[in-house]
Design a protein around this motif. Structure first.
Motif, PDB file in Angstrom:
ATOM      1  N   ILE A 241       0.867  -1.175   0.000  1.00 35.15           N
ATOM      2  CA  ILE A 241       0.000   0.000   0.000  1.00 35.15           C
ATOM      3  C   ILE A 241       0.906   1.228   0.000  1.00 35.15           C
ATOM      4  CG2 ILE A 241      -1.825   1.239   1.224  1.00 35.15           C
ATOM      5  CD1 ILE A 241      -2.411  -1.496   2.644  1.00 35.15           C
ATOM      6  N   PHE A 242       0.784   2.070  -1.029  1.00 32.49           N
ATOM      7  CA  PHE A 242       1.663   3.244  -1.086  1.00 32.49           C
ATOM      8  C   PHE A 242       1.001   4.343  -1.909  1.00 32.49           C
ATOM      9  CE2 PHE A 242       2.942   0.057  -4.210  1.00 32.49           C
ATOM     10  CZ  PHE A 242       2.963   0.760  -5.412  1.00 32.49           C
ATOM     11  N   LEU A 243       1.485   5.558  -1.730  1.00 32.01           N
ATOM     12  CA  LEU A 243       0.946   6.697  -2.452  1.00 32.01           C
ATOM     13  C   LEU A 243       1.357   6.644  -3.921  1.00 32.01           C
ATOM     14  CD1 LEU A 243       1.635   9.463   0.212  1.00 32.01           C
ATOM     15  CD2 LEU A 243      -0.576   8.463  -0.367  1.00 32.01           C
ATOM     16  N   GLY A 244       0.444   7.035  -4.782  1.00 30.00           N
ATOM     17  CA  GLY A 244       0.707   7.035  -6.215  1.00 30.00           C
ATOM     18  C   GLY A 244       0.049   8.235  -6.867  1.00 30.00           C
ATOM     19  N   ARG A 245      -0.044   8.187  -8.182  1.00 31.03           N
ATOM     20  CA  ARG A 245      -0.737   9.271  -8.885  1.00 31.03           C
ATOM     21  C   ARG A 245      -1.644   8.671  -9.955  1.00 31.03           C
ATOM     22  NH1 ARG A 245       4.433   9.368 -11.286  1.00 31.03           N
ATOM     23  NH2 ARG A 245       4.363   9.562 -13.576  1.00 31.03           N
ATOM     24  N   GLU A 246      -2.656   9.439 -10.308  1.00 37.70           N
ATOM     25  CA  GLU A 246      -3.743   8.928 -11.144  1.00 37.70           C
ATOM     26  C   GLU A 246      -3.394   8.883 -12.620  1.00 37.70           C
ATOM     27  OE1 GLU A 246      -8.591   9.358 -10.810  1.00 37.70           O
ATOM     28  OE2 GLU A 246      -7.280  10.969 -10.135  1.00 37.70           O
ATOM     29  N   THR A 247      -2.507   9.765 -13.061  1.00 36.00           N
ATOM     30  CA  THR A 247      -2.192   9.868 -14.487  1.00 36.00           C
ATOM     31  C   THR A 247      -0.683   9.762 -14.699  1.00 36.00           C
ATOM     32  OG1 THR A 247      -1.817  12.267 -14.530  1.00 36.00           O
ATOM     33  CG2 THR A 247      -4.109  11.501 -14.661  1.00 36.00           C
ATOM     34  N   PRO A 248      -0.251   9.532 -15.938  1.00 33.00           N
ATOM     35  CA  PRO A 248       1.183   9.527 -16.225  1.00 33.00           C
ATOM     36  C   PRO A 248       1.845  10.880 -15.995  1.00 33.00           C
ATOM     37  CG  PRO A 248      -0.035   8.415 -17.977  1.00 33.00           C
ATOM     38  CD  PRO A 248      -1.061   9.105 -17.110  1.00 33.00           C
ATOM     39  N   LEU A 249       1.059  11.955 -15.975  1.00 28.49           N
ATOM     40  CA  LEU A 249       1.615  13.290 -15.746  1.00 28.49           C
ATOM     41  C   LEU A 249       2.163  13.398 -14.334  1.00 28.49           C
ATOM     42  CD1 LEU A 249      -1.213  15.446 -17.376  1.00 28.49           C
ATOM     43  CD2 LEU A 249       0.989  14.825 -18.390  1.00 28.49           C
ATOM     44  N   HIS A 250       3.338  13.991 -14.187  1.00 33.21           N
ATOM     45  CA  HIS A 250       3.964  14.085 -12.870  1.00 33.21           C
ATOM     46  C   HIS A 250       3.328  15.172 -12.003  1.00 33.21           C
ATOM     47  CE1 HIS A 250       7.164  11.795 -14.931  1.00 33.21           C
ATOM     48  NE2 HIS A 250       7.290  11.257 -13.745  1.00 33.21           N
ATOM     49  N   ILE A 251       2.727  16.159 -12.623  1.00 30.71           N
ATOM     50  CA  ILE A 251       2.068  17.220 -11.870  1.00 30.71           C
ATOM     51  C   ILE A 251       0.588  16.879 -11.811  1.00 30.71           C
ATOM     52  CG2 ILE A 251       1.708  19.695 -11.643  1.00 30.71           C
ATOM     53  CD1 ILE A 251       4.641  18.738 -11.640  1.00 30.71           C
ATOM     54  N   ASP A 252       0.127  16.448 -10.654  1.00 30.31           N
ATOM     55  CA  ASP A 252      -1.278  16.106 -10.496  1.00 30.31           C
ATOM     56  C   ASP A 252      -1.870  16.920  -9.354  1.00 30.31           C
ATOM     57  OD1 ASP A 252      -0.223  14.994  -8.232  1.00 30.31           O
ATOM     58  OD2 ASP A 252      -0.854  12.951  -8.644  1.00 30.31           O
ATOM     59  N   ARG A 253      -3.146  16.754  -9.138  1.00 26.50           N
ATOM     60  CA  ARG A 253      -3.813  17.462  -8.050  1.00 26.50           C
ATOM     61  C   ARG A 253      -3.944  16.540  -6.850  1.00 26.50           C
ATOM     62  NH1 ARG A 253      -3.521  22.550  -8.033  1.00 26.50           N
ATOM     63  NH2 ARG A 253      -5.533  22.865  -7.017  1.00 26.50           N
ATOM     64  N   GLY A 254      -2.983  15.674  -6.698  1.00 30.30           N
ATOM     65  CA  GLY A 254      -2.979  14.761  -5.568  1.00 30.30           C
ATOM     66  C   GLY A 254      -1.768  15.008  -4.698  1.00 30.30           C
ATOM     67  N   ASN A 255      -0.838  14.056  -4.695  1.00 36.32           N
ATOM     68  CA  ASN A 255       0.309  14.137  -3.795  1.00 36.32           C
ATOM     69  C   ASN A 255       1.218  15.323  -4.090  1.00 36.32           C
ATOM     70  OD1 ASN A 255       0.016  11.619  -2.103  1.00 36.32           O
ATOM     71  ND2 ASN A 255      -0.082  10.722  -4.146  1.00 36.32           N
ATOM     72  N   SER A 256       1.458  15.634  -5.370  1.00 37.23           N
ATOM     73  CA  SER A 256       2.346  16.755  -5.690  1.00 37.23           C
ATOM     74  C   SER A 256       1.747  18.076  -5.196  1.00 37.23           C
ATOM     75  CB  SER A 256       2.616  16.823  -7.196  1.00 37.23           C
ATOM     76  OG  SER A 256       1.424  17.013  -7.920  1.00 37.23           O
ATOM     77  N   PHE A 257       0.416  18.149  -5.168  1.00 36.84           N
ATOM     78  CA  PHE A 257      -0.257  19.358  -4.681  1.00 36.84           C
ATOM     79  C   PHE A 257       0.092  19.620  -3.215  1.00 36.84           C
ATOM     80  CE2 PHE A 257      -4.003  20.883  -2.302  1.00 36.84           C
ATOM     81  CZ  PHE A 257      -4.164  22.132  -2.861  1.00 36.84           C
ATOM     82  N   PHE A 258       0.119  18.584  -2.402  1.00 38.15           N
ATOM     83  CA  PHE A 258       0.412  18.761  -0.976  1.00 38.15           C
ATOM     84  C   PHE A 258       1.882  19.120  -0.746  1.00 38.15           C
ATOM     85  CE2 PHE A 258      -3.593  16.535  -0.842  1.00 38.15           C
ATOM     86  CZ  PHE A 258      -4.250  17.141   0.229  1.00 38.15           C
TER      87      PHE A 258
END
Length: 388
Positions: A241-258
């Motif tokens: 279980i680990f943090l990931g991102r929804e799209t291939p784009l590195h800038i997302d509105r998930g973990n990179s946002f925080f």
């Protein structure tokens, strides 16, 4: 590297590259103890995440037990930390196997439970909770609990930890997004940082930054898979279980946002004269949230495992959230306390401890401010791998 921030303007290659050469294995650890800022009292968000895929975890250990029927079942928790989540997860795993063995009229196996984290982890907090853990299991069995042998195995999981073919099941929750080190590719040939003003991948980062993180993830995750394949029996499984991102784009509105909000919090302290801009320039997190494609390609390339399952989910925000210590707080404050419990050791080493309170107070304020505009939740992956 000094534990206090420098106030002079002298810049050398050694200073500029200090963050990239920090020994993560010696410095990085969750806040120990059971105090207000401890991981013990600020890991309820991680608990929510592991609970989201608890059915997957328990189904997987049941499958492993039924297919192998071992007399002695080897289980490892990688990145166990020191909060209450570790023993809670182990208790549910033991109970599931026990129920399955009774249903199949099989003798219940003994359990070899190996708890792994970096050497600086507060293992004492876990072992102090073991008497209550054993007592709870026995109460539910009329004081005739299973045979459980719990041991600590300190060390990085980017190295060998256990003997060959000694494990049936590996569990790891919210650990594998941490890289073995800050990617060395974040510095140019002269040792100068190329990701100035940011601590992770942002829209301002040059393309070399995301490449450096991807390269380090590929090296680390491939190594992790190869080493675990040597420690697991054939047919053994892992739930990761680990943090990931929804799209291939590195800038997302998930973990990179925080992470971007944390960078903004540093910028506030810089404007107040509490942090040197050059100190921020030379600080990058040893974190990477992979995409689904990153994980799939790495597993296929390494070749020791079959990817049986990959689920993607979010942890919903709750109104009036309460942390593990029973303190009612805003969502932003709760996120700030959770990140502090994880990152304080690294930040104190690089910036000194004087800024910690004001940094995370500002961070909590920014998270609440942004979440009032739009609700954004980090993406979590639940992955099941079987050794072939």
């Amino acid at each position: 590297m000094a534990s206090k921030s420098h106030k002079n303007s002298t810049t050398t290659t050694t200073t500029a590259t200090a963050a990239s050469t920090m020994d993560v294995e010696k410095i990085f650890h969750m806040n120990g103890g059971v105090g207000q800022t401890s991981y013990y009292n600020n890991s309820s968000l991680q608990k929510k995440g592991s609970d989201k895929v608890k059915h997957v975890t328990l189904e997987t250990i049941e499958q492993v037990y039924v297919s192998t029927n071992p007399r002695s079942l080897g289980i490892a928790d990688l990145g166990c930390s020191s909060g209450p989540n570790t023993l809670s997860n182990i208790k549910e795993i033991v109970e599931t196997v026990g129920k399955t063995s009774r249903h199949l009229l099989l003798p219940e196996p003994e359990f070899r439970v190996y708890l792994n984290d970096l050497p600086t982890n507060d293992f004492n907090a876990i072992f102090q909770a073991l008497p209550d853990f054993y007592c709870d299991l026995k109460k539910e069995r009329n004081h005739a609990g299973p045979s459980i042998y719990v041991a600590a195995y300190p060390g990085t999981f980017y190295g060998r930890i256990f003997p060959d073919n000694s494990l049936h099941f590996i569990y790891s929750s919210y650990s594998l997004h941490w890289l073995s080190k800050v990617p060395p590719g974040l510095y140019d040939a002269q040792g100068e940082p190329i990701n100035k003003g940011s601590i992770y991948i942002t829209e301002r980062s040059p393309p070399e930054v995301s490449k450096a993180y991807v390269d380090q993830f590929n090296v680390d995750f491939s190594l992790f898979l190869r080493l675990r394949s040597e420690e697991l029996i054939v047919g053994g499984k892992m739930v990761l279980i680990f943090l990931g991102r929804e799209t291939p784009l590195h800038i997302d509105r998930g973990n990179s946002f925080f992470w971007e909000l944390l960078t903004q919090s540093f910028s506030t302290l810089i404007s107040q004269g509490d942090v040197e801009e050059k100190k921020l320039d030379s600080y990058d997190v040893h974190f990477y949230a992979p995409s689904k494609e990153d994980v799939e390609e790495a597993v296929k390339r390494e070749g020791s495992f079959v990817l049986e399952r990959l689920e993607m989910f979010e942890i919903e925000k709750e109104v009036g959230d309460i942390n593990g210590g029973g303190m009612k707080m805003s969502y932003g404050r709760r996120v700030a306390m959770a990140v502090r419990a994880i990152q304080e050791s690294m930040m104190t080493h690089h910036f000194g401890g004087a800024i910690v309170e004001s940094l995370f107070e500002e961070y909590g304020r920014l998270v609440d401010q942004e979440m009032a505009k739009q609700e954004i939740q980090p993406i979590t992956f639940g992955v099941v791998l079987r050794k072939i």
